[in-house]
Motif scaffolding. Sequence first.
Motif, PDB file in Angstrom:
ATOM      1  N   GLY A 171      10.753   8.747   3.696  1.00  0.00           N
ATOM      2  CA  GLY A 171      11.520  10.181   4.242  1.00  0.00           C
ATOM      3  C   GLY A 171      10.811  11.310   4.080  1.00  0.00           C
ATOM      4  O   GLY A 171      11.006  12.264   4.341  1.00  0.00           O
ATOM      5  N   ARG A 172       9.356  11.066   3.739  1.00  0.00           N
ATOM      6  CA  ARG A 172       8.375  12.357   3.517  1.00  0.00           C
ATOM      7  C   ARG A 172       6.915  12.209   4.024  1.00  0.00           C
ATOM      8  O   ARG A 172       6.643  10.909   4.667  1.00  0.00           O
ATOM      9  CB  ARG A 172       8.044  12.276   1.847  1.00  0.00           C
ATOM     10  N   ASN A 173       6.336  13.009   4.184  1.00  0.00           N
ATOM     11  CA  ASN A 173       5.122  13.264   4.926  1.00  0.00           C
ATOM     12  C   ASN A 173       3.942  12.925   3.750  1.00  0.00           C
ATOM     13  O   ASN A 173       3.941  13.676   2.783  1.00  0.00           O
ATOM     14  CB  ASN A 173       4.863  14.667   5.426  1.00  0.00           C
ATOM     15  N   ALA A 174       3.349  11.925   3.950  1.00  0.00           N
ATOM     16  CA  ALA A 174       2.172  11.272   3.153  1.00  0.00           C
ATOM     17  C   ALA A 174       1.258  12.424   2.921  1.00  0.00           C
ATOM     18  O   ALA A 174       0.800  12.539   1.687  1.00  0.00           O
ATOM     19  CB  ALA A 174       1.859   9.980   3.522  1.00  0.00           C
ATOM     20  N   GLU A 175       0.817  12.932   3.929  1.00  0.00           N
ATOM     21  CA  GLU A 175      -0.176  13.940   3.969  1.00  0.00           C
ATOM     22  C   GLU A 175       0.123  15.093   2.928  1.00  0.00           C
ATOM     23  O   GLU A 175      -0.646  15.594   2.107  1.00  0.00           O
ATOM     24  CB  GLU A 175      -0.824  14.451   5.185  1.00  0.00           C
ATOM     25  N   GLN A 176       1.400  15.594   3.279  1.00  0.00           N
ATOM     26  CA  GLN A 176       1.858  16.864   2.340  1.00  0.00           C
ATOM     27  C   GLN A 176       1.949  16.299   0.989  1.00  0.00           C
ATOM     28  O   GLN A 176       1.629  17.063   0.074  1.00  0.00           O
ATOM     29  CB  GLN A 176       3.117  17.232   3.003  1.00  0.00           C
ATOM     30  N   ASP A 177       2.572  15.136   0.618  1.00  0.00           N
ATOM     31  CA  ASP A 177       2.469  14.765  -0.636  1.00  0.00           C
ATOM     32  C   ASP A 177       1.227  14.678  -1.459  1.00  0.00           C
ATOM     33  O   ASP A 177       1.041  14.994  -2.531  1.00  0.00           O
ATOM     34  CB  ASP A 177       3.311  13.241  -0.937  1.00  0.00           C
ATOM     35  N   VAL A 178       0.205  14.068  -0.783  1.00  0.00           N
ATOM     36  CA  VAL A 178      -1.084  13.855  -1.191  1.00  0.00           C
ATOM     37  C   VAL A 178      -1.581  15.281  -1.617  1.00  0.00           C
ATOM     38  O   VAL A 178      -2.230  15.672  -2.463  1.00  0.00           O
ATOM     39  CB  VAL A 178      -2.060  12.923  -0.426  1.00  0.00           C
ATOM     40  N   SER A 179      -1.540  16.088  -0.618  1.00  0.00           N
ATOM     41  CA  SER A 179      -2.154  17.466  -0.456  1.00  0.00           C
ATOM     42  C   SER A 179      -1.428  18.188  -1.771  1.00  0.00           C
ATOM     43  O   SER A 179      -2.116  18.958  -2.619  1.00  0.00           O
ATOM     44  CB  SER A 179      -1.985  18.101   0.588  1.00  0.00           C
ATOM     45  N   ASP A 213       0.849  -1.321  -0.125  1.00  0.00           N
ATOM     46  CA  ASP A 213      -0.009   0.055   0.028  1.00  0.00           C
ATOM     47  C   ASP A 213       0.851   1.215   0.098  1.00  0.00           C
ATOM     48  O   ASP A 213       0.562   2.254  -0.540  1.00  0.00           O
ATOM     49  CB  ASP A 213      -1.067   0.008   1.268  1.00  0.00           C
ATOM     50  N   VAL A 214       2.028   1.199   0.630  1.00  0.00           N
ATOM     51  CA  VAL A 214       3.027   2.204   0.756  1.00  0.00           C
ATOM     52  C   VAL A 214       3.576   2.667  -0.700  1.00  0.00           C
ATOM     53  O   VAL A 214       3.613   3.693  -0.967  1.00  0.00           O
ATOM     54  CB  VAL A 214       4.147   1.992   1.779  1.00  0.00           C
ATOM     55  N   GLU A 215       3.942   1.462  -1.488  1.00  0.00           N
ATOM     56  CA  GLU A 215       4.307   1.661  -2.644  1.00  0.00           C
ATOM     57  C   GLU A 215       3.068   2.085  -3.685  1.00  0.00           C
ATOM     58  O   GLU A 215       3.647   3.058  -4.479  1.00  0.00           O
ATOM     59  CB  GLU A 215       4.772   0.251  -3.134  1.00  0.00           C
ATOM     60  N   LEU A 216       2.127   1.630  -3.510  1.00  0.00           N
ATOM     61  CA  LEU A 216       1.055   1.948  -4.358  1.00  0.00           C
ATOM     62  C   LEU A 216       0.591   3.454  -4.340  1.00  0.00           C
ATOM     63  O   LEU A 216       0.081   4.220  -5.065  1.00  0.00           O
ATOM     64  CB  LEU A 216      -0.442   1.189  -4.097  1.00  0.00           C
ATOM     65  N   LEU A 217       0.587   4.001  -2.944  1.00  0.00           N
ATOM     66  CA  LEU A 217       0.337   5.522  -2.645  1.00  0.00           C
ATOM     67  C   LEU A 217       1.300   6.143  -3.412  1.00  0.00           C
ATOM     68  O   LEU A 217       0.810   7.288  -4.016  1.00  0.00           O
ATOM     69  CB  LEU A 217       0.278   5.632  -1.060  1.00  0.00           C
ATOM     70  N   HIS A 218       2.412   5.742  -3.291  1.00  0.00           N
ATOM     71  CA  HIS A 218       3.505   6.607  -4.067  1.00  0.00           C
ATOM     72  C   HIS A 218       3.448   6.522  -5.557  1.00  0.00           C
ATOM     73  O   HIS A 218       3.540   7.396  -6.245  1.00  0.00           O
ATOM     74  CB  HIS A 218       5.142   6.089  -3.692  1.00  0.00           C
ATOM     75  N   ARG A 219       2.981   5.462  -6.016  1.00  0.00           N
ATOM     76  CA  ARG A 219       2.630   5.274  -7.504  1.00  0.00           C
ATOM     77  C   ARG A 219       1.545   6.091  -7.883  1.00  0.00           C
ATOM     78  O   ARG A 219       1.552   6.519  -8.983  1.00  0.00           O
ATOM     79  CB  ARG A 219       2.386   3.830  -7.537  1.00  0.00           C
TER      80      ARG A 219
END
Length: 459
Positions: free
Chosen positions: A270-278, A228-234
Amino acid sequence: MSYNYSYNQPPYQQPGQNPSYPGYAQPQLSASGGFMPGMPPAQQYAPPPGAPPIPGNRPQSGAGPSSNGPGYYPPQGPPPQAPYFPPPPAPGPGPYGYAPSPVPPPGPPLVQQPYGYAPPGGYLPMPQYLGTPIPLSAMNKYSTDPPVPGYDARGDVEAIHKATKGFGTDESQLIRTLAPLNALQVATLATQYKAAKGRDLGQLIEKETGGWFGMGLRGIILGPLGWDVELLHRAIAGVGTHEDLLNEILLSRTNDEMNMLKSAYRDHYGRNAEQDVSNDLSMKTKNLFVMAMNASRVPDNVPVNPQQVAVDIDQLHNAGVGRKGTNEMVFCEIMVNRSGPHLAAISAAYHAKYKMTLTRAIKKEFSGHMKDALLYIAEGAKRDGRGVWRDAKLLEHSMAGLGTKDERLVWRIIRAHWDRQRMEAIKASYQAKYKKSLAARIKGETSGDYQKLMIQLVG
């Protein structure tokens, strides 16, 4: 599902506390052993207001205060042998009176006793993700996983080595070895393979396989949280957003799952998921996903309040088809933060009162990614609020029309197979809706090793 990250950590104690009685002020002594001059007597060795008296620090019959100052009585008797140190204060109550689960801390390793071990005070809860227990190393790469009872990975290590050594790859052997494993067993196998053969199992499979078959095996090896971590980044990497994938990874998640996902994403990238999605979204859709990732959703075990359901359906109607224009944030707040059973009750009550399904109302009022995101939540609320009917429908959409949407089929099957009980429910729902077994449908749309893997995972 919540879990304890800190029962092996040092006892919690604030600086200056009495080490025998937490919460009491530690007496400040001068070089001669007396109390510091000018220190108020109440702070010398006195409990805070409302706290129980300290044993052995009470005047005995006929005794008076000592020369150390008014209100001080020398401690009587030996200190206790096993002092109790309370845990850090819990986070404040969130909506509906429950406290949100903490985000696992990054950095230092987490330590867990063997699965099933009972530490003092009860069994250590095992973290779960996508309906299956997961290893601690999935949440923190520095952690060491305990042995899995009843599973000896040595045979599987040799089976994979034999299937991939030399020229060619025995894909059928890889399927027979990897497809039946649960998330804990996969993590153990990966660790022992690296220890025995000096190679990373994921990199080996990626080198030896390819296509949708290779993608499926990689999803198994990474486990439910890691993939799921990899898919979220994808979903958010590169130009544009993979909207379907983003919906399925982030919406309708439990608070614990969301917090684990965010922590593992930070641990891996090494990154904030909320910020990347936002940063990848805009306007009201951005607000919807920020709310979802805040992990303030009412847990599914909280009883449904019929009065709140009645309020919610009126608010949804008045924010949508009952007015000119649409108040998007009312829909977002209700759809994102209510529990699955509560949303199921909303779906039924909305239809009964306004003679229109909630999904129909959303289709009339919204468009684009916002519409798709809200429909994903609303369709997951149908029937029992568990999303089984919706997931069966999504699997059919992966295969309907001209050509198979293989990427969607792979991630949907891999993510569903971890929870075998739920997979059986999805298969039953698919059979009831489309009058054909899911396995037969997949067999007609796929071929080769890719087909064999998907059929094996469906069961």
